[in-house]
Design an enzyme around this catalytic site. Structure first.
Site, PDB file in Angstrom:
ATOM      1  N   GLU A   1       1.099  -1.172  -0.116  1.00  0.00           N
ATOM      2  CA  GLU A   1      -0.101   0.103  -0.073  1.00  0.00           C
ATOM      3  C   GLU A   1       1.249   1.541   0.065  1.00  0.00           C
ATOM      4  O   GLU A   1       1.566   1.555   0.525  1.00  0.00           O
ATOM      5  CB  GLU A   1      -1.142  -0.421   1.144  1.00  0.00           C
ATOM      6  CG  GLU A   1      -1.714   1.028   1.191  1.00  0.00           C
ATOM      7  CD  GLU A   1      -3.236   0.715   2.467  1.00  0.00           C
ATOM      8  OE1 GLU A   1      -3.623   2.303   2.652  1.00  0.00           O
ATOM      9  OE2 GLU A   1      -2.095  -0.153   3.373  1.00  0.00           O
TER      10      GLU A   1
ATOM     11  N   GLU B   1     -12.913   2.473   4.483  1.00  0.00           N
ATOM     12  CA  GLU B   1     -11.584   2.885   5.389  1.00  0.00           C
ATOM     13  C   GLU B   1     -12.115   4.016   6.285  1.00  0.00           C
ATOM     14  O   GLU B   1     -10.321   4.865   5.541  1.00  0.00           O
ATOM     15  CB  GLU B   1     -10.794   2.148   4.757  1.00  0.00           C
ATOM     16  CG  GLU B   1      -9.471   1.791   6.326  1.00  0.00           C
ATOM     17  CD  GLU B   1      -8.043   1.685   5.499  1.00  0.00           C
ATOM     18  OE1 GLU B   1      -6.982   0.993   6.295  1.00  0.00           O
ATOM     19  OE2 GLU B   1      -7.495   3.060   4.602  1.00  0.00           O
TER      20      GLU B   1
END
Length: 285
Positions: A161, A262
């Site tokens: 990520e 998220e």
């Protein structure tokens, strides 16, 4: 969500990140809360920030909570240090932290396999004062190789990520291209091809990236997507990101994976932070 939420949402598979939503509840109550809100899939950061190898009873209790709620665990982070907190992963941090990551790899793989989870996220870790970045990158590749091989044994994808520089100034992967470069290095080192990019649209927008261009360039290398609006990291519709349009573009580019929610619920209970998403779009497999 700006841009026809109902039509766009119907084409997506959403899961709820239980490490940022429903945090007003104890960990073991969050899977059931997500199910009560209409979701059938959840994801988690590593829940035990002080322990890469928690007691078996703790692992079993979380497994039961997820199973009893009837939700699917679709994503799980490897141990990443204090998160939320000052840390952004441990795998490139020499010494005890890297050893903690290595000790955690098999624990994560076993737990994920027991719940049919097929996506494992490995945060890279912050730069360390007095340590050559090249030394950290060598260590990172070694540990990511271990993680990729462990993921492969359970049929899972290893995710890498990019975060954002304003909130994570010492994290080296603060662009899509930087994260994808590591994906490519890991795949070259292992020959397995199971490392993929985690495309977090909030983080990339905070870095000022051209999101349509990122999607066009990297959708084929993307294994997971996460969203929050910007500014504020709130629910879709609370900021100015055209998230419906961006998710539609991802779909047209061939992405068919999960979209992780998220984001921060704000000052409301988490269950009230999903008003933007039609009830029929929350249940997906």
């Amino acid at each position: 969500m700006p841009g026809s939420p109902s039509s766009t949402a119907a084409a997506q598979r959403f899961n709820v990140n239980l490490s940022i939503l429903f945090t007003e509840l104890p960990l073991l109550e969050r899977p059931a809360a997500a199910a009560a809100a209409g979701f059938t899939a959840v994801e988690l950061w590593w829940p035990w920030v002080d322990s890469p190898v928690p007691e078996r009873s703790e692992l079993d209790a979380l497994k039961r909570a997820i199973e009893d709620a009837g939700v699917q665990l679709t994503g799980l982070n490897f141990y990443a240090g204090q998160l939320p907190g000052p840390d952004r992963g441990s795998l490139s941090v020499p010494g005890a932290e890297a050893q903690r990551f290595r000790a955690n790899v098999d624990v994560v793989a076993e737990f994920a396999e027991s719940l049919g989870c097929e996506a494992l996220n490995a945060l890279y870790g912050n730069r360390v004062d007095g340590v050559d970045p090249a030394e950290q990158d060598t260590l990172a590749l070694e540990n990511l190789t271990l993680a990729a091989r462990a993921a492969r044994t359970i049929g899972a994808t290893l995710l890498i990520e990019a975060l954002n520089k304003p909130e994570s100034p010492r994290y080296p992967l603060v662009s899509a291209s930087a994260a994808v470069e590591i994906v490519d290095r890991v795949n070259e080192a292992t020959g397995l091809g199971n490392a993929r990019f985690l495309m977090d649209l909030y983080h990339l927008s905070m870095n000022g990236e051209d999101l349509p261009s990122v999607i066009d360039r990297y959708a084929s290398k993307t294994g997971h997507v996460q969203i929050a609006d910007n500014p504020g990291r709130g629910a879709p519709g609370t900021g100015s990101l055209p998230l419906a349009d961006l998710l539609g573009r991802l779909g047209k580019a061939g992405y068919q994976g999960w979209v992780g929610l998220e984001y921060k619920p704000g000052d409301r209970p988490s269950a009230a932070a999903f008003d933007w998403l039609p009830a029929e779009a929350r249940a997906a497999r």
